[in-house]
Design an enzyme around this catalytic site. Structure first.
Site, PDB file in Angstrom:
ATOM      1  N   ARG A   1       0.950  -1.214  -0.156  1.00 32.65           N
ATOM      2  CA  ARG A   1      -0.096   0.086   0.113  1.00 32.65           C
ATOM      3  C   ARG A   1       0.783   1.299  -0.082  1.00 32.65           C
ATOM      4  O   ARG A   1       1.803   1.244   0.821  1.00 32.65           O
ATOM      5  CB  ARG A   1      -1.018   0.097   1.346  1.00 32.65           C
ATOM      6  CG  ARG A   1      -1.944  -1.181   1.209  1.00 32.65           C
ATOM      7  CD  ARG A   1      -2.943  -1.048   2.422  1.00 32.65           C
ATOM      8  NE  ARG A   1      -3.583  -2.192   2.360  1.00 32.65           N
ATOM      9  CZ  ARG A   1      -4.317  -2.683   3.573  1.00 32.65           C
ATOM     10  NH1 ARG A   1      -4.813  -1.713   4.580  1.00 32.65           N
ATOM     11  NH2 ARG A   1      -5.168  -3.601   3.266  1.00 32.65           N
TER      12      ARG A   1
ATOM     13  N   ARG B   1       2.422   0.961  10.335  1.00 36.62           N
ATOM     14  CA  ARG B   1       1.980   1.303   8.964  1.00 36.62           C
ATOM     15  C   ARG B   1       3.235   1.209   7.999  1.00 36.62           C
ATOM     16  O   ARG B   1       3.560   2.329   7.965  1.00 36.62           O
ATOM     17  CB  ARG B   1       1.377   2.800   9.093  1.00 36.62           C
ATOM     18  CG  ARG B   1       0.324   2.949   7.799  1.00 36.62           C
ATOM     19  CD  ARG B   1      -0.165   4.479   7.865  1.00 36.62           C
ATOM     20  NE  ARG B   1      -1.164   4.535   8.987  1.00 36.62           N
ATOM     21  CZ  ARG B   1      -2.389   4.203   8.933  1.00 36.62           C
ATOM     22  NH1 ARG B   1      -2.894   3.788   7.974  1.00 36.62           N
ATOM     23  NH2 ARG B   1      -3.281   4.564  10.027  1.00 36.62           N
TER      24      ARG B   1
ATOM     25  N   GLU C   1      -6.396  -0.710  15.670  1.00 38.65           N
ATOM     26  CA  GLU C   1      -6.983  -1.783  14.735  1.00 38.65           C
ATOM     27  C   GLU C   1      -6.103  -3.025  14.376  1.00 38.65           C
ATOM     28  O   GLU C   1      -4.766  -2.565  14.099  1.00 38.65           O
ATOM     29  CB  GLU C   1      -7.445  -1.387  13.604  1.00 38.65           C
ATOM     30  CG  GLU C   1      -8.241  -2.175  12.374  1.00 38.65           C
ATOM     31  CD  GLU C   1      -7.891  -1.708  11.064  1.00 38.65           C
ATOM     32  OE1 GLU C   1      -7.779  -2.532  10.259  1.00 38.65           O
ATOM     33  OE2 GLU C   1      -8.013  -0.499  10.851  1.00 38.65           O
TER      34      GLU C   1
ATOM     35  N   SER D   1     -10.375  -5.556  10.251  1.00 35.47           N
ATOM     36  CA  SER D   1     -11.696  -5.323   9.863  1.00 35.47           C
ATOM     37  C   SER D   1     -12.364  -6.170   9.371  1.00 35.47           C
ATOM     38  O   SER D   1     -11.831  -6.761   8.309  1.00 35.47           O
ATOM     39  CB  SER D   1     -11.456  -4.086   8.872  1.00 35.47           C
ATOM     40  OG  SER D   1     -11.032  -2.761   9.616  1.00 35.47           O
TER      41      SER D   1
ATOM     42  N   ARG E   1       1.092  -6.468  12.723  1.00 35.32           N
ATOM     43  CA  ARG E   1       0.530  -5.931  14.045  1.00 35.32           C
ATOM     44  C   ARG E   1       0.412  -6.882  15.329  1.00 35.32           C
ATOM     45  O   ARG E   1       0.452  -6.550  16.339  1.00 35.32           O
ATOM     46  CB  ARG E   1      -0.903  -5.072  13.529  1.00 35.32           C
ATOM     47  CG  ARG E   1      -0.521  -4.044  12.735  1.00 35.32           C
ATOM     48  CD  ARG E   1      -1.978  -3.234  12.424  1.00 35.32           C
ATOM     49  NE  ARG E   1      -1.694  -2.025  11.787  1.00 35.32           N
ATOM     50  CZ  ARG E   1      -2.505  -0.831  11.802  1.00 35.32           C
ATOM     51  NH1 ARG E   1      -3.469  -0.981  12.350  1.00 35.32           N
ATOM     52  NH2 ARG E   1      -2.223   0.024  10.901  1.00 35.32           N
TER      53      ARG E   1
END
Length: 429
Positions: free
Chosen positions: A266, A281, A353, A356, A394
């Site tokens: 990403r 990130r 987070e 999701s 994560r």
């Protein structure tokens, strides 16, 4: 995408639901283009009706006056003029339909009735809290400090190789990430998932099918120098959900449950200044993804099941977490309802987070023409769901921070030790 017929026939409802996402302004071109399309269709259908009538009249004249009748000549010219008029309208109609389809691709999914209404992430609703955050007799450290002291995270060399937001995992760090992925996959396979190892490069059509294109092109890495347009996947959701694009599945084969472990890529175009510290990130990260393909009637049961399966990983790792229902203003583009799983990070002193889990209903299936059929029935669009099961990097961060000791070592969760040769803790280098 949404069904354009549903949109124009239920305009007030659709506008109200999109307003919850601050996206109702996107309807204006849809309404205008659909009105033009309907006007053109009506005009073309009227001309075709007149063509049919003219053909029938000509046949009657032939029977009455013979094939050499003078009346036929003028009738034939009128029929040619009608045919030319129809052909002239067809490109215009095709252009409007293409413009309408392109505009529909920009409209997000409609929020489900059970999705909390809110403007931003501050109005998300905590549904469940599991486990107690650990208490330390010392000031808990961030994972980046721990990782560098343990010799498992090397940010400097990652940046040297590729620039900011790339990290090198060293020694036991690389083994721990691999162990986490293997543990997650084994757990999901035991829950009935089929493991898929998909391509990491996919076509623009595949990206469009799950909603990454055209809206999020800036967040994607596009590969150049090839004979076709390809993109690095931002998540395994993209290839796993598209496995059955342009297919009509047997209803008895549903539901389908897929899982896959892949790197994800990403550009994080809209996140400059966020999470610049540590391993949170990254431009490249590893993730285990879960995808469900099912009948519309069972998709909300499937959402609960998918979310429980993702939670099962956190429970087995004994990591404290909470389940959060995203509000309408924080929903992802393709989702109609989403649960975020947020793991506790002691170093940051907050929940972050880690997964999701979303129901997209038929939004993606309609884009990729993914349908199913009952015996003797007509094809219907499937519902698709996806969720991280989990984001591996994560999870590594959460393990480092939650199981840290005063001496800088990190105790490893019991379920991971068989994947690490019985190793019980990481110690400073």
């Amino acid at each position: 995408m949404l069904d354009v017929r549903y949109v124009v026939n239920n305009l007030d409802e659709v506008r109200a639901r999109l307003a919850m996402r601050k996206a109702d302004a996107l309807l204006a071109p849809i309404v205008d283009l659909d009105a033009k399309r309907r006007t053109l269709i009506t005009a073309v259908e009227e001309m075709r009706r007149r063509q049919n009538e003219a053909n029938q009249e000509m046949q009657a004249v032939v029977k009455r006056e013979g094939p050499k009748s003078e009346t036929l000549a003028s009738m034939r010219q009128g029929l040619k003029d009608l045919s030319a008029a129809v052909k002239a309208k067809e490109p215009e109609l095709d252009a409007i339909e293409q413009e309408l389809s392109a505009a529909m691709l920009d409209i997000p999914n409609l929020p489900h009735a059970s999705t909390p209404v809110g403007a931003s992430e501050e109005e998300n609703v905590v549904r469940q809290v599991v486990g107690e955050p650990p208490k330390f007799a010392f000031e808990p450290r961030w994972h980046d400090d721990l990782g560098q002291a343990l010799g498992v995270l090397d940010f400097e060399r990652g940046a040297k190789l590729s620039g900011a937001r790339f990290t090198v995992l060293r020694g036991l760090g690389a083994r721990l990430e691999r162990a986490l992925a293997a543990f997650m996959l084994d757990t999901h396979l035991a829950n009935g998932y089929t493991e898929i190892a998909p391509p990491l490069l996919v076509s623009a059509e595949t990206m469009t099918g799950t909603g990454q294109l055209p809206k999020f092109k800036a967040d994607l890495f596009q590969v150049t120098g090839l004979d076709r347009e390809l993109y690095l996947i931002p998540t395994a959701e993209v290839p796993l959900t598209n496995l059955h694009a342009d297919e009509v599945l047997d209803a008895e084969a549903l539901p389908l449950h897929y899982c896959g472990f892949t790197p994800c890529f990403r550009s994080e175009a809209g996140s400059y200044g966020k999470d610049v510290r540590g391993y949170i990130r990254q431009h490249q990260f590893n993730k285990v993804e879960l995808v469900h393909i099912c009948r519309p009637e069972t998709s909300y049961e499937e959402l609960e099941l998918l979310t429980r399966n993702a939670e099962g990983i956190l429970r087995k790792l004994e990591l404290p977490y909470r389940r959060v229902a995203l509000c309408t203003g924080d929903l992802g583009f393709a989702a109609t309802k989403t649960y975020d799983l947020e793991v506790w990070l002691p170093g940051q002193g907050k929940y972050r987070e880690i997964s999701s889990c979303s129901n997209c209903e038929d939004f993606q299936a309609r884009r990729m023409k993914l349908r199913f059929k009952e015996k003797g029935g007509k094809p219907r669009f499937c519902h698709t769901l996806n969720g991280s099961g989990l984001a591996v990097g994560r999870t590594l961060v959460a393990v480092l921070e939650n199981f840290q000791e005063a001496d800088g070592s990190v105790r490893l969760p019991q379920v991971l030790r068989p994947y690490l040769g019985g190793l019980e803790r990481l110690r400073p280098a």
